[in-house]
Scaffold this active site. Structure first.
Site, PDB file in Angstrom:
ATOM      1  N   LYS A   1      -9.515  -6.930   8.081  1.00 16.81           N
ATOM      2  CA  LYS A   1      -8.462  -6.534   9.021  1.00 16.81           C
ATOM      3  C   LYS A   1      -8.831  -7.141  10.357  1.00 16.81           C
ATOM      4  CE  LYS A   1      -7.128  -2.231   6.780  1.00 16.81           C
ATOM      5  NZ  LYS A   1      -7.373  -0.770   6.727  1.00 16.81           N
TER       6      LYS A   1
ATOM      7  N   LYS B   1      -2.877   4.965  -2.551  1.00 11.93           N
ATOM      8  CA  LYS B   1      -3.824   5.770  -1.777  1.00 11.93           C
ATOM      9  C   LYS B   1      -4.219   6.964  -2.638  1.00 11.93           C
ATOM     10  CE  LYS B   1      -3.950   3.739   2.304  1.00 11.93           C
ATOM     11  NZ  LYS B   1      -5.218   3.216   2.849  1.00 11.93           N
TER      12      LYS B   1
ATOM     13  N   ASP C   1     -13.672  -1.779   3.164  1.00 15.41           N
ATOM     14  CA  ASP C   1     -12.742  -1.902   4.287  1.00 15.41           C
ATOM     15  C   ASP C   1     -13.469  -1.342   5.520  1.00 15.41           C
ATOM     16  OD1 ASP C   1     -10.770  -1.403   6.214  1.00 15.41           O
ATOM     17  OD2 ASP C   1      -9.328  -0.478   4.871  1.00 15.41           O
TER      18      ASP C   1
ATOM     19  N   GLY D   1      -3.819  -4.050   6.107  1.00 17.46           N
ATOM     20  CA  GLY D   1      -2.780  -3.728   7.079  1.00 17.46           C
ATOM     21  C   GLY D   1      -3.082  -2.420   7.782  1.00 17.46           C
TER      22      GLY D   1
ATOM     23  N   ASP E   1      -7.150   3.058  -3.009  1.00 21.45           N
ATOM     24  CA  ASP E   1      -7.852   3.084  -1.715  1.00 21.45           C
ATOM     25  C   ASP E   1      -8.093   4.543  -1.333  1.00 21.45           C
ATOM     26  OD1 ASP E   1      -8.860   2.769   0.827  1.00 21.45           O
ATOM     27  OD2 ASP E   1      -7.122   1.683   1.629  1.00 21.45           O
TER      28      ASP E   1
ATOM     29  N   LYS F   1      -1.112  -1.033  -4.410  1.00 23.14           N
ATOM     30  CA  LYS F   1      -2.298  -0.237  -4.068  1.00 23.14           C
ATOM     31  C   LYS F   1      -1.859   1.207  -3.874  1.00 23.14           C
ATOM     32  CE  LYS F   1      -4.631   0.029   0.360  1.00 23.14           C
ATOM     33  NZ  LYS F   1      -5.237  -0.769   1.443  1.00 23.14           N
TER      34      LYS F   1
ATOM     35  N   GLU G   1     -10.979   0.656  -3.274  1.00 27.64           N
ATOM     36  CA  GLU G   1     -11.285   0.360  -1.878  1.00 27.64           C
ATOM     37  C   GLU G   1     -11.943   1.561  -1.191  1.00 27.64           C
ATOM     38  OE1 GLU G   1      -7.772  -1.224  -0.028  1.00 27.64           O
ATOM     39  OE2 GLU G   1      -8.580  -1.053   1.991  1.00 27.64           O
TER      40      GLU G   1
ATOM     41  N   SER H   1       0.864  -1.168   0.000  1.00 29.17           N
ATOM     42  CA  SER H   1       0.000   0.000   0.000  1.00 29.17           C
ATOM     43  C   SER H   1       0.907   1.226   0.000  1.00 29.17           C
ATOM     44  CB  SER H   1      -0.864  -0.033   1.268  1.00 29.17           C
ATOM     45  OG  SER H   1      -1.569   1.171   1.415  1.00 29.17           O
TER      46      SER H   1
HETATM   47  O1  OSB Z   1      -7.083   1.697   4.608  1.00 26.73           O
HETATM   48  O2  OSB Z   1      -5.830   0.022   4.364  1.00 26.73           O
HETATM   49  C1  OSB Z   1      -6.042   1.124   4.872  1.00 26.73           C
HETATM   50  C2  OSB Z   1      -2.984   2.239   6.904  1.00 26.73           C
HETATM   51  C3  OSB Z   1      -3.601   2.877   7.958  1.00 26.73           C
HETATM   52  C4  OSB Z   1      -4.968   2.958   7.969  1.00 26.73           C
HETATM   53  C5  OSB Z   1      -5.727   2.409   6.945  1.00 26.73           C
HETATM   54  C6  OSB Z   1      -5.126   1.758   5.894  1.00 26.73           C
HETATM   55  C7  OSB Z   1      -3.727   1.702   5.864  1.00 26.73           C
HETATM   56  C8  OSB Z   1      -2.970   1.086   4.779  1.00 26.73           C
HETATM   57  C9  OSB Z   1      -1.575   0.613   5.092  1.00 26.73           C
HETATM   58  O3  OSB Z   1      -3.367   1.003   3.631  1.00 26.73           O
HETATM   59  C10 OSB Z   1      -1.422  -0.850   4.956  1.00 26.73           C
HETATM   60  C11 OSB Z   1      -0.094  -1.285   5.543  1.00 26.73           C
HETATM   61  O4  OSB Z   1       0.893  -1.246   4.818  1.00 26.73           O
HETATM   62  O5  OSB Z   1      -0.060  -1.665   6.736  1.00 26.73           O
HETATM   63 MG    MG Z   2      -8.278   0.567   3.249  1.00 29.33          MG
END
Ligand code: OSB
Ligand code: MG
Length: 374
Positions: A262, A163, A238, A290, A188, A161, A213, A135
């Site tokens: 998660k 953001k 999510d 994550g 995402d 992925k 996402e 991510s």
């Molecule tokens: O939405 O998946 C998410 C990190 C913090 C809060 C929300 C998210 C995330 C990530 C990071 O996408 C995923 C990771 O590398 O741990």
């Molecule tokens: Mg997410």
């Protein structure tokens, strides 16, 4: 299994680089670790709440409070047959899934050790090698993002992925897709858009994304069903999904075609296992999300990802992407083909570096038989 004691620790850990999402930027993590002692065996769990209530309602401090005052007193001193009894014991506490998950997962680690089994096997996992993606946080400009993607692909990761947020979406995705026409790519938004943005979000259909996402509100399953009807890209939920009922509602309403599980958001391994099974029965692929975890949360994610419903690469990546020194040994490593070998020793399969944890600890509470011992 007699729950002899439960210790809470808050550790401070600095990410190698800041991580930016649509809801903010984080670099200094405040993580609550949970250590249980069951029949003389110690098990570890991690609370995945953020420092602020921006992803969901929980924070490091709400988790500390609810664990200390409500969750731990209901569990410490109790005898249980299996950790899957924990959700029923905590039934009177509404919400606070991440706080609950920290303890429940620590109990699963202890239980697996007491059974002489690696956690993945104890949970019913069926694969010994899990597929990994990354991510990537929001960047200054498309060019720097493309460079990051290239580095991650070179490390072997199987899915990228990105953001996104309003103003930092279309051009960033376009630049990455142009450079890498064939890769598995997803985005995402962490709830940054509304249904008024449907036409704009539809413009991302041209990039052949694996999924989009959580584009809309963190608590609105219904709005996502309206958006999914208007776009080709598969929506993945999510934030909206805390339990199996939510997952079944989203599937029935056609709000998504993929679900991110998660462990913290769904309150632990018991509910995660039920959810991935329900999704599998409905033909809905799931993957492991994550929360910028330390090695302890990461190790739990690896075990969970071995369950049969997890058919897409997760956001579970190498320790060294996050930390200069992780609190487990060995650190989590990723193979050249973008996989993690699930450890086969009893419990989590990684050792907690106790001295390092001690050094990083800023507060602690140790409970035995319902009282704070120190
Ligand atoms: O939405 O998946 C998410 C990190 C913090 C809060 C929300 C998210 C995330 C990530 C990071 O996408 C995923 C990771 O590398 O741990
Ligand atoms: Mg997410």
């Amino acid at each position: 299994m007699k729950i002899e004691s439960i210790a809470l620790r808050e550790v401070r850990m600095r990410l190698k680089s800041p991580f930016e999402t649509s809801f903010g930027t984080v670099q200094d993590r405040r993580i609550v670790l949970v250590e249980v002692v069951v029949d003389g065996t110690s098990g570890w769990g991690e609370v995945t709440a953020g420092e602020t209530p921006a992803y969901n309602a929980e924070t490091t401090d709400t988790a500390w409070h609810v664990l200390s005052d409500f969750i731990v007193p209901r569990l410490v001193g109790k005898s249980i047959f299996t950790s899957s009894e924990v959700p029923a014991l905590l039934n009177q506490i509404r919400g606070h899934e991440m706080a609950k998950s920290g303890v429940e997962n620590a109990l699963w680690d202890a239980e697996a050790q007491l059974s002489g089994l690696p956690l993945y096997k104890h949970l019913g996992g069926t694969t010994e090698e899990i597929a990994c993606g990354v991510s990537l946080g929001i960047r200054e400009n498309p060019a720097t993002l493309v460079k990051r993607v290239e580095e991650e692909l070179r490390s072997g990761y199987q899915r990228i992925k990105l953001k996104i947020k309003p103003g930092k979406d279309y051009e960033f995705v376009a630049a990455v897709r142009k450079e890498f026409p064939k890769i598995r790519l997803s985005v995402d938004a962490n709830s940054a858009y509304t249904l008024d943005d449907a036409t704009h979000l539809k413009s991302l259909d041209e990039f052949d994304l694996l999924m989009m996402e959580q584009p809309l509100s963190w608590d609105d399953i219904h709005a996502h069903s309206k958006l999914q009807a208007q776009i080709k890209t598969a929506i993945c939920l999510d934030e909206c999904i805390y339990n199996t009922r939510h997952a079944l509602t989203a599937i029935e309403l056609k709000s998504c075609r993929i679900i991110n599980i998660k462990l913290g958001r769904v309150s632990g391994h018991t509910e995660a296992r039920l959810m991935q099974n329900a999704c599998r029965e409905h033909g809905v692929p799931v993957w492991c999300g994550g929360m910028l975890e330390s090695g302890i949360g990461r190790a739990h994610n690896i075990a969970m990802s071995s369950l049969p419903g997890f058919s897409l690469p997760g956001d579970v990546s190498a320790s060294q992407r996050y930390w200069s020194e992780d609190i487990i040994e060995p650190a989590v490593e990723v193979t050249a083909t973008g996989t993690i070998q699930v450890p086969k020793t009893p419990g989590l399969g990684y050792a907690v570096k106790r001295e390092l944890v001690e050094r990083l600890t800023v507060r602690r509470n140790i409970f035995s038989r319902g009282r704070v011992a120190s």
